[in-house]
Design a protein around this motif. Structure first.
Motif, PDB file in Angstrom:
ATOM      1  N   SER A 167      33.613  24.030  43.113  1.00 39.89           N
ATOM      2  CA  SER A 167      34.568  23.896  42.010  1.00 39.89           C
ATOM      3  C   SER A 167      33.893  23.483  40.695  1.00 39.89           C
ATOM      4  CB  SER A 167      35.678  22.910  42.374  1.00 39.89           C
ATOM      5  OG  SER A 167      35.148  21.637  42.611  1.00 39.89           O
ATOM      6  N   TYR A 168      32.680  22.922  40.752  1.00 39.85           N
ATOM      7  CA  TYR A 168      31.985  22.624  39.489  1.00 39.85           C
ATOM      8  C   TYR A 168      31.712  23.912  38.721  1.00 39.85           C
ATOM      9  CZ  TYR A 168      31.093  18.033  41.465  1.00 39.85           C
ATOM     10  OH  TYR A 168      31.237  16.802  42.015  1.00 39.85           O
ATOM     11  N   VAL A 269      30.549  13.548  42.571  1.00 37.41           N
ATOM     12  CA  VAL A 269      31.742  12.766  42.872  1.00 37.41           C
ATOM     13  C   VAL A 269      32.379  13.352  44.123  1.00 37.41           C
ATOM     14  CG1 VAL A 269      33.911  11.924  41.941  1.00 37.41           C
ATOM     15  CG2 VAL A 269      32.061  12.567  40.406  1.00 37.41           C
ATOM     16  N   ASN A 272      38.358  14.717  46.140  1.00 41.37           N
ATOM     17  CA  ASN A 272      39.453  13.931  46.689  1.00 41.37           C
ATOM     18  C   ASN A 272      40.125  14.640  47.840  1.00 41.37           C
ATOM     19  OD1 ASN A 272      39.760  11.541  44.864  1.00 41.37           O
ATOM     20  ND2 ASN A 272      39.636  13.228  43.406  1.00 41.37           N
TER      21      ASN A 272
ATOM     22  N   ASN B  85      40.784  18.662  42.806  1.00 46.01           N
ATOM     23  CA  ASN B  85      39.778  17.612  43.045  1.00 46.01           C
ATOM     24  C   ASN B  85      39.113  17.196  41.727  1.00 46.01           C
ATOM     25  OD1 ASN B  85      38.103  19.698  42.422  1.00 46.01           O
ATOM     26  ND2 ASN B  85      37.238  19.908  44.459  1.00 46.01           N
ATOM     27  N   TYR B  86      39.719  17.577  40.598  1.00 41.89           N
ATOM     28  CA  TYR B  86      39.266  17.276  39.230  1.00 41.89           C
ATOM     29  C   TYR B  86      38.003  18.039  38.847  1.00 41.89           C
ATOM     30  CZ  TYR B  86      42.333  13.355  40.330  1.00 41.89           C
ATOM     31  OH  TYR B  86      43.374  12.594  40.764  1.00 41.89           O
ATOM     32  N   ALA B  87      37.001  18.117  39.766  1.00 43.41           N
ATOM     33  CA  ALA B  87      35.753  18.832  39.473  1.00 43.41           C
ATOM     34  C   ALA B  87      35.121  18.393  38.156  1.00 43.41           C
ATOM     35  CB  ALA B  87      35.985  20.351  39.486  1.00 43.41           C
ATOM     36  N   LEU B  88      35.117  17.083  37.903  1.00 39.16           N
ATOM     37  CA  LEU B  88      34.442  16.576  36.703  1.00 39.16           C
ATOM     38  C   LEU B  88      32.935  16.690  36.923  1.00 39.16           C
ATOM     39  CD1 LEU B  88      36.566  13.375  36.076  1.00 39.16           C
ATOM     40  CD2 LEU B  88      36.770  15.608  34.977  1.00 39.16           C
ATOM     41  N   ARG B 132      30.288   7.553  33.378  1.00 36.28           N
ATOM     42  CA  ARG B 132      30.197   8.743  34.213  1.00 36.28           C
ATOM     43  C   ARG B 132      31.448   8.804  35.101  1.00 36.28           C
ATOM     44  NH1 ARG B 132      24.566  10.380  34.723  1.00 36.28           N
ATOM     45  NH2 ARG B 132      23.870  10.098  32.584  1.00 36.28           N
ATOM     46  N   PRO B 133      31.830   9.994  35.551  1.00 41.03           N
ATOM     47  CA  PRO B 133      33.029  10.113  36.401  1.00 41.03           C
ATOM     48  C   PRO B 133      32.994   9.195  37.619  1.00 41.03           C
ATOM     49  CG  PRO B 133      32.285  12.279  35.750  1.00 41.03           C
ATOM     50  CD  PRO B 133      31.263  11.309  35.231  1.00 41.03           C
ATOM     51  N   SER B 134      31.794   8.982  38.180  1.00 39.07           N
ATOM     52  CA  SER B 134      31.727   8.151  39.386  1.00 39.07           C
ATOM     53  C   SER B 134      32.062   6.689  39.095  1.00 39.07           C
ATOM     54  CB  SER B 134      30.339   8.252  40.016  1.00 39.07           C
ATOM     55  OG  SER B 134      29.360   7.890  39.067  1.00 39.07           O
ATOM     56  N   GLN B 141      39.960   9.384  36.303  1.00 43.95           N
ATOM     57  CA  GLN B 141      39.336  10.701  36.457  1.00 43.95           C
ATOM     58  C   GLN B 141      40.348  11.799  36.167  1.00 43.95           C
ATOM     59  OE1 GLN B 141      37.316  11.248  40.203  1.00 43.95           O
ATOM     60  NE2 GLN B 141      36.440   9.211  40.133  1.00 43.95           N
TER      61      GLN B 141
END
Ligand code: ATP
Ligand code: MG
Lengths: 279, 359
Positions: A167-168, A269, A272, B85-88, B132-134, B141
Motif C-alpha cells: 500500500s505504500y 508502521v 492496522n 491502513n493509512y499507508a503513511l 514520524r508516523p511511528s 495517524q
C-alpha cells in the motif's frame, strides 16, 4: 514455551556449546594474540609488539600486499555495487511483478549459487571464460565476483521488500508519483536497510573470496586472499597473522555497521488490523 | 442540482471467473458525502479501487465530471485515497507525508510549505508536524492520512473504512471531524464502511451493497423507512419479516394476509398487484404492546420473552409456534414492565410502519 523441546534440558548441552564456541573462536583468538608476538617464531611467545603490523606496510612483502589490497578493495566495491543493483531490480521484479510462470523456479535459480560447492562454480566459471575466450585478469575476477555476489546481496533485500506493504506504493501512486518517483522517494528509502545489508554482505564475500578468485585470476594479478595464500606457501610468518587480524577487524566493523544500519532505520508502521465486523 | 462528480455506468469487475461487481450504476454529485455500505466481501473496496485506478474495470464506464477516466493511471486522476491502513510513509515526517502529493505535482517548495501548514492546522496536528508516523497514535495517524489525501485538493476523496481501526470514542469524534472537513473543503467524499450507524449519521446518500450489486441508493431516511428488499431491511437496523400475500391492492395501502392468517395494511415503493407474494417488514420500535385490542393495524399473540436492555425493553411475541416478532419499547414508561410472559398480548403497529417487500 514447550518444555519438551527445550534443548537446555538435554544432557551435555552446555559442554557441547562450549566446545563449539571453542572450535569456532579459538583459532581466531590465537591468530590475534600471536600477531602481537615480538618473536620471529610463530610458536614461542616473547612479549607484545606491533612489529608485524609495521612489517605489513614496510617489510619486503609490503609492495605485494599493497597492490593486492588495492585490487581486493576496488573489485569488492565494484562487484558489490553492481551485484546490489542487480539484486534490487531482481527482488522488485520477483515480489512486485505479480505472479508469472516459473516464479519459484526463478527464485531457486537466484539462490542456488549459495548452495553449489564453490569449487564447482570456480571450475565452471574458468571453463566458461576460456570457452568464450575471455582474457583472465582483473576484469575476469570482477565479472566472476559480481555473479556470485548477486545471491548474497539478494537475500537481505528480498527479505526486506517482502515485509513492505504494497500500500505504500499505491499511496505514492495515488499521490501523483510516477513509477520512477515511487521507486526513488518511497521504495528506496524504505528498502535501504536491506540494500545496505545486501551491499555489505556482498562486499565481505567478495573481499574474502579465495577459491573462485584463484581460478579466474590471470598470472600476476593477486587479491589479498590469494596473496596471503602465496605468502603462506613459503612458510607462515607472523606478518600473515597481523594481516589476517586486520582483515578480521574490518569484517567485524562492517558486520557491526550493517547491524546498526538495520536497527536505526524506522521499521514500516505496522498496518492496522481490521476489527471484527460489528453488528 | 449540482454537477455530477462521478458517474458509474454498468460497471463490472471480474477476478478470473469470480464476479466481484456487476451492474453498478449510479451518480454522485459534487460536494456530496456518499457512502458505500455493505457486509464484508460485497465489493466496496473493489469499487473504490476501480475509481482510484488501482484496478481496471471488466466492463462499463466510470466518468469524472463527464470525462471517462478508464485509461488514466492513479497518478493522473485528481482523486485521492485515505487507505484503511493509512499507508503513511514511515521514513517521512508528518509534514513530508502531507506535502508528498504536492511535491509530486510539481508545486514549488514555498507553496508546498504554505499548503502543508494550512493542512496541519486544519487537522490539528501542529505539535506533531515534525514527528514520524511511528511516533503517533492511531487517531493522529488517521488525521495525517486525511490531511495528506486532501492537501492536493482532489476532486473526489475516497475513504476506505478510515475509522475502523479506532476505538469507539475516537470513532464518534472523527465522524464529526470528517463532516466538518468535508464542509470546509467542499470535496466530494466517497466513504466506505460496514458500520450502519456510521453510514446513517454522516452521509448525504448511502448505497447499500450486497454480493457485488447495489441494492438501494438513498438518504438515511429513505433506506431505513423504505427498504427496497429484505436484504436492505435486515442490514440497516433490525426488522421483523413475515411472509405475506397481497389480497387487495386497490386502495392506497396494500391489504396483506400474513402466513398466520392475520390481515394488515402495508405500503410498498412499487406498483403491486393483487396476489403478489412477498414479505411484510415491521421495525421492532414501531410496534407497541397492549393488553386490550387496539384500533388500526394490529396483531395478537403470546408474550414469550422480555429482555431488559437499559434504554429499551425488548419483547418476543409468538404469533404462531414458529412465527415470533421482536418488539421494542423505549424505557420511558413502565407499560411493558407490568406484562408477564405467557400472557396473551396485542401488538399495535404504528401508522405507515408496515412495508411490503417483493424480494
Ligand atoms: N485481487 C483479487 N483477486 C480475486 N478476488 C478478489 C480480489 N480482490 C477482491 N476479491 C474478491 O472480491 C470480493 C469483494 O472484495 P472487496 O475487498 O471489494 O470486499 P469489501 O466489500 O471491501 O469487504 P471488506 O468489508 O471485508 O473490506 C471478495 O469476495 C474478494 O474475495
Ligand atoms: Mg474492504
Amino acid at each position: 514455551m514447550n518444555r519438551g523441546v527445550d534443548l537446555r534440558r538435554y544432557f551435555g548441552f552446555f559442554p557441547m556449546t562450549l566446545l563449539c564456541l571453542f572450535i569456532l573462536y579459538a583459532p581466531l583468538i590465537i591468530v590475534t594474540v600471536y600477531s602481537l608476538n615480538d618473536s620471529r617464531s610463530i610458536t614461542s611467545w616473547e612479549g607484545i609488539s606491533l612489529r608485524w603490523y609495521a612489517e605489513i606496510f614496510t617489510g619486503p612483502e609490503s609492495e605485494k600486499f599493497r597492490k593486492a589490497a588495492w585490487n581486493s578493495l576496488t573489485i569488492a566495491v565494484m562487484a558489490a555495487t553492481t551485484a546490489t543493483i542487480i539484486a534490487t531490480a531482481a527482488a522488485i521484479g520477483m515480489i512486485r511483478g505479480g505472479s508469472f510462470r516459473g516464479k519459484s523456479a526463478s527464485f531457486a535459480l537466484i539462490s542456488l549459487p549459495i548452495m553449489v560447492p564453490e569449487i564447482v562454480t570456480a571450475v565452471a566459471t574458468l571453463i566458461f571464460f576460456s570457452a568464450i575466450g575471455f582474457k583472465l585478469g582483473t576484469l575476469s575476477i570482477l565479472v566472476a565476483h559480481i555473479v556470485f555476489c548477486i545471491p548474497f546481496a539478494y537475500m537481505p533485500i528480498n527479505a526486506r521488500l517482502q515485509g513492505i506493504d504494497a500500500s505504500y506504493e499505491e499511496a505514492a501512486h495515488d499521490l501523483y508519483a510516477s513509477r520512477w518517483q515511487i521507486f526513488w522517494h518511497v521504495m528506496m528509502p524504505i528498502m535501504s536497510p536491506g540494500i545496505i545489508s545486501g551491499f555489505l554482505l556482498a562486499f565481505i564475500i567478495s573481499l574474502d573470496d579465495f577459491i573462485i578468485t584463484n581460478f579466474v585470476k590471470g598470472a600476476g594479478v593477486e587479491t589479498l586472499p590469494t596473496a596471503i595464500f602465496g605468502s603462506v606457501k613459503q612458510g607462515i610468518k607472523p606478518n600473515i597473522m597481523a594481516l589476517s587480524t586486520l582483515l578480521l577487524l574490518l569484517s567485524i566493523l562492517l558486520v557491526t555497521a550493517s547491524y546498526f544500519v538495520g536497527q536505526r532505520r524506522e521499521k514500516p508502521v505496522p498496518t492496522n488490523q481490521k476489527p471484527e465486523t460489528e453488528a | 442540482m449540482s454537477e455530477t462528480a462521478i458517474q458509474l455506468e454498468s460497471v463490472r469487475k471480474d477476478f478470473g471467473d469470480f464476479t466481484a461487481l456487476s451492474e453498478v450504476s449510479f451518480e454522485i454529485s459534487d460536494n456530496e458525502f456518499f457512502t458505500l455500505l455493505g457486509p464484508s466481501g460485497c465489493g466496496k473496496t473493489t469499487l473504490l479501487r476501480l475509481i482510484a485506478g488501482f484496478l481496471n474495470t471488466t466492463g462499463g464506464t466510470i466518468r469524472l465530471f463527464g470525462e471517462e477516466i478508464e485509461a488514466l493511471p492513479p497518478n493522473k486522476r485528481p482523486i485521492n485515497t485515505v487507505f484503511q491502513n493509512y499507508a503513511l510513509f514511515p521514513h517521512m515526517t508528518v509534514r513530508d507525508n502531507i506535502g508528498f502529493g504536492l511535491s509530486m505535482l510539481g508545486w514549488s517548495r514555498s507553496d508546498v510549505a504554505t499548503r502543508v501548514d494550512e493542512m496541519v492546522s486544519m487537522v490539528k496536528l501542529d505539535q506533531f508536524a515534525e514527528r514520524r508516523p511511528s511516533q503517533l497514535s492511531g487517531g493522529q495517524q488517521q488525521r495525517v492520512a486525511l490531511a495528506r489525501a486532501m492537501a492536493p485538493k482532489p476532486k473526489v476523496l475516497l475513504l476506505d473504512e478510515p475509522l475502523s481501526a479506532l476505538d469507539l470514542k475516537l470513532r464518534q469524534e472523527m465522524r464529526l471531524e470528517l463532516k466538518r472537513l468535508q464542509n470546509e473543503t467542499g470535496i466530494t467524499f466517497i466513504f466506505v464502511t460496514h458500520d450502519q450507524e456510521e453510514a446513517l449519521s454522516m452521509s448525504d446518500r448511502i448505497a447499500v451493497m450486497s454480493a457485488g450489486k447495489v441494492q438501494q441508493i438513498g438518504s438515511a431516511v429513505d433506506i431505513y423507512e423504505f427498504p427496497e428488499n429484505r436484504f436492505v431491511a435486515g442490514f440497516i437496523g433490525e426488522t421483523n419479516l413475515i411472509e405475506a400475500e397481497v389480497i387487495d391492492a386497490s386502495a392506497d395501502a396494500l391489504t396483506c394476509q400474513l402466513v398466520n392468517g392475520a390481515v394488515l395494511t402495508a405500503r410498498s415503493l412499487h406498483e403491486i398487484t393483487k396476489g403478489q407474494k412477498g414479505w411484510v417488514s415491521i421495525r421492532p420500535e414501531r410496534m407497541t404492546l397492549s393488553k386490550t385490542k387496539p384500533k388500526g393495524n394490529s396483531l395478537s399473540g403470546t408474550l414469550t420473552g422480555a429482555t431488559y436492555l437499559g434504554t429499551d425493553n425488548q419483547y418476543a411475541v409468538g404469533l404462531t409456534d414458529d412465527l415470533s416478532l421482536n418488539v421494542r419499547h423505549q424505557n420511558r414508561t413502565s407499560v411493558g414492565a407490568a406484562m408477564t410472559t405467557g400472557e396473551p398480548v396485542h401488538i399495535s403497529i404504528a401508522d405507515n410502519a408496515a412495508r411490503f417487500l417483493v424480494d
